[in-house]
Design a protein around this motif. Structure first.
Motif, PDB file in Angstrom:
ATOM      1  N   THR A 126       0.892  -1.242   0.076  1.00 54.91           N
ATOM      2  CA  THR A 126      -0.081  -0.056  -0.155  1.00 54.91           C
ATOM      3  C   THR A 126       0.798   1.436   0.009  1.00 54.91           C
ATOM      4  O   THR A 126       0.447   2.048  -0.629  1.00 54.91           O
ATOM      5  CB  THR A 126      -1.017  -0.086   1.215  1.00 54.91           C
ATOM      6  OG1 THR A 126      -1.844  -1.175   1.248  1.00 54.91           O
ATOM      7  CG2 THR A 126      -1.693   1.175   1.111  1.00 54.91           C
ATOM      8  N   SER A 184      -3.328 -13.925  -2.881  1.00 56.70           N
ATOM      9  CA  SER A 184      -3.113 -13.003  -3.886  1.00 56.70           C
ATOM     10  C   SER A 184      -1.511 -13.269  -4.239  1.00 56.70           C
ATOM     11  O   SER A 184      -0.737 -12.475  -3.748  1.00 56.70           O
ATOM     12  CB  SER A 184      -3.410 -11.979  -3.973  1.00 56.70           C
ATOM     13  OG  SER A 184      -4.637 -11.795  -3.608  1.00 56.70           O
ATOM     14  N   ILE A 187      -0.057  -9.121  -8.206  1.00 58.65           N
ATOM     15  CA  ILE A 187      -1.116  -7.977  -8.648  1.00 58.65           C
ATOM     16  C   ILE A 187      -0.688  -7.016  -9.373  1.00 58.65           C
ATOM     17  O   ILE A 187       0.556  -6.535  -9.178  1.00 58.65           O
ATOM     18  CB  ILE A 187      -1.749  -7.519  -7.222  1.00 58.65           C
ATOM     19  CG1 ILE A 187      -2.597  -8.223  -6.545  1.00 58.65           C
ATOM     20  CG2 ILE A 187      -2.620  -6.076  -7.473  1.00 58.65           C
ATOM     21  CD1 ILE A 187      -3.345  -7.524  -5.201  1.00 58.65           C
ATOM     22  N   CYS A 189      -1.991  -3.248 -11.225  1.00 65.30           N
ATOM     23  CA  CYS A 189      -2.875  -2.519 -11.014  1.00 65.30           C
ATOM     24  C   CYS A 189      -2.514  -1.222 -11.634  1.00 65.30           C
ATOM     25  O   CYS A 189      -1.361  -0.752 -11.778  1.00 65.30           O
ATOM     26  CB  CYS A 189      -3.345  -2.343  -9.472  1.00 65.30           C
ATOM     27  SG  CYS A 189      -2.095  -1.642  -8.386  1.00 65.30           S
ATOM     28  N   PHE A 197      -4.716  -2.555   0.153  1.00 69.22           N
ATOM     29  CA  PHE A 197      -4.583  -3.855  -0.342  1.00 69.22           C
ATOM     30  C   PHE A 197      -4.701  -4.685   1.154  1.00 69.22           C
ATOM     31  O   PHE A 197      -4.774  -4.448   2.184  1.00 69.22           O
ATOM     32  CB  PHE A 197      -3.166  -4.353  -0.685  1.00 69.22           C
ATOM     33  CG  PHE A 197      -2.736  -3.896  -2.004  1.00 69.22           C
ATOM     34  CD1 PHE A 197      -3.583  -4.307  -3.330  1.00 69.22           C
ATOM     35  CD2 PHE A 197      -2.340  -2.471  -2.355  1.00 69.22           C
ATOM     36  CE1 PHE A 197      -3.170  -3.575  -4.484  1.00 69.22           C
ATOM     37  CE2 PHE A 197      -2.045  -2.037  -3.345  1.00 69.22           C
ATOM     38  CZ  PHE A 197      -2.695  -2.325  -4.349  1.00 69.22           C
ATOM     39  N   SER A 203      -7.183 -13.805   0.457  1.00 72.70           N
ATOM     40  CA  SER A 203      -6.972 -12.480   0.148  1.00 72.70           C
ATOM     41  C   SER A 203      -7.617 -12.421  -1.321  1.00 72.70           C
ATOM     42  O   SER A 203      -7.848 -11.154  -1.637  1.00 72.70           O
ATOM     43  CB  SER A 203      -5.650 -11.844   0.192  1.00 72.70           C
ATOM     44  OG  SER A 203      -4.714 -12.499  -0.650  1.00 72.70           O
ATOM     45  N   HIS A 207      -9.802  -9.364  -2.224  1.00 73.25           N
ATOM     46  CA  HIS A 207      -9.332  -8.025  -3.127  1.00 73.25           C
ATOM     47  C   HIS A 207     -10.010  -7.933  -4.229  1.00 73.25           C
ATOM     48  O   HIS A 207     -10.617  -6.691  -4.737  1.00 73.25           O
ATOM     49  CB  HIS A 207      -8.072  -8.404  -3.883  1.00 73.25           C
ATOM     50  CG  HIS A 207      -6.757  -8.192  -3.011  1.00 73.25           C
ATOM     51  ND1 HIS A 207      -5.572  -8.921  -2.687  1.00 73.25           N
ATOM     52  CD2 HIS A 207      -6.361  -7.205  -2.338  1.00 73.25           C
ATOM     53  CE1 HIS A 207      -4.945  -8.381  -1.955  1.00 73.25           C
ATOM     54  NE2 HIS A 207      -5.168  -7.206  -1.546  1.00 73.25           N
TER      55      HIS A 207
END
Length: 297
Positions: A126, A184, A187, A189, A197, A203, A207
């Motif tokens: 994050t 996860s 990721i 993004c 997150f 997770s 998510h």
């Protein structure tokens, strides 16, 4: 430079290979969080001592960094860590390879609570997403530091769908689910700070739920190389099995197309680490492939 009394040669530790393919115009950064080497991979304690766990962590990190340098759309690599050994190694890597994707260190954030100082994957990713957004980096891909089987083409496959914000004005989230825990494992993004997150067991569904609540476009991508993260002795045995199978395939077909896609995982530091006779004897006998490595060594 040493760790627990053993020296690491950072000059031989990592060599970058340039990828001359055209790059995407979307600025993209890969983020790898890394815990302290002294505390890394504690669930492997039944089969590896602290020195061996640190060596395995560094071997996997090297293989993943090498893979990332072969990805044409990765413009920069961030390693989120507070470990002084990793910091010194990265500084020397960049000193020896200034012409390639820059690797930058980000301090692992620590969250003060009433009871203790908390740090972890959620805070690290994050925080990295917010830093990247402030620097006008448009797309982030989180890669765990314990997936040494990942290939450049797999990373590219994960990045490709996260490229057109005009089709998803609120953002795009592409997730690779873990093969075992429902977590996860990767990721990608856009933008990097599109959400807070929530890593851990199960997770993946969390998510997806968070992303839909934020009206993000969600994508699921399955990846063999990213599906196996090394946390338990059984994971380590499975990794040894798959690396041995790759070696057998390359030995049988040395001029195959796959054998030309560096880095060949059978020549990786992770494979060299697992090829140690003492290490393999400590692993659970997952299958005949692992036993074959034991016998050969």
């Amino acid at each position: 430079m040493s760790f627990l009394g053993r020296k690491f040669d950072s000059r031989a530790w990592f060599v970058m290979t340039p990828n001359k393919a055209p790059r995407s115009s979307i600025s993209t950064a890969a983020v790898l969080p890394l815990k302290s080497l002294k505390n890394s991979k504690q669930r492997l304690a039944p089969v590896l001592n602290p020195q061996q766990r640190a060596e395995l962590t560094l071997a996997m990190l090297k293989d993943i960094l090498h893979t990332l340098t072969l990805c044409r759309d990765i413009h920069k690599i961030f390693i989120v860590t507070n470990d002084p050994i990793v910091k010194r190694l990265v500084e020397r890597i960049m000193g020896n390879n200034p012409q390639h994707q820059p690797i930058e260190l980000l301090a692992e954030p620590r969250k003060l609570s009433a009871e203790r100082v908390e740090s972890g994957l959620i805070n690290a990713i994050t925080h990295a997403g917010k830093v990247l957004a402030k620097r006008n980096i448009q797309r982030m891909i989180f890669i765990p530091a314990d997936v040494p089987l990942v290939r450049p083409e797999e990373i590219q496959k994960i990045l490709n769908p996260v490229s057109d914000k005009t089709q998803a004005p609120n953002g795009v989230l592409n997730i690779v689910p873990a093969s075992a825990s429902g977590g996860s494992n990767c990721i990608s993004c856009m933008p990097p700070d599109c959400m807070n997150f929530s890593f851990g067991e199960q997770s993946f569904t969390r998510h997806i739920s968070i992303a839909r609540h934020l009206n993000l476009s969600t994508i699921t991508t399955h990846s063999a190389g990213l599906g196996l993260d090394v946390d338990t002795p059984e994971d380590l045995a499975q990794l040894a099995k798959r690396l041995f199978e790759q070696e057998s395939d390359l030995a049988a077909n040395p001029h195959s197309k796959s054998s030309n896609k560096a880095p060949n995982k059978v020549h990786s530091h992770t494979y060299q680490f697992l090829s140690s006779h003492s290490i393999l004897n400590a692993l659970p006998p997952a299958n005949r492939a692992v036993e074959s490595i034991r016998l050969r060594n």
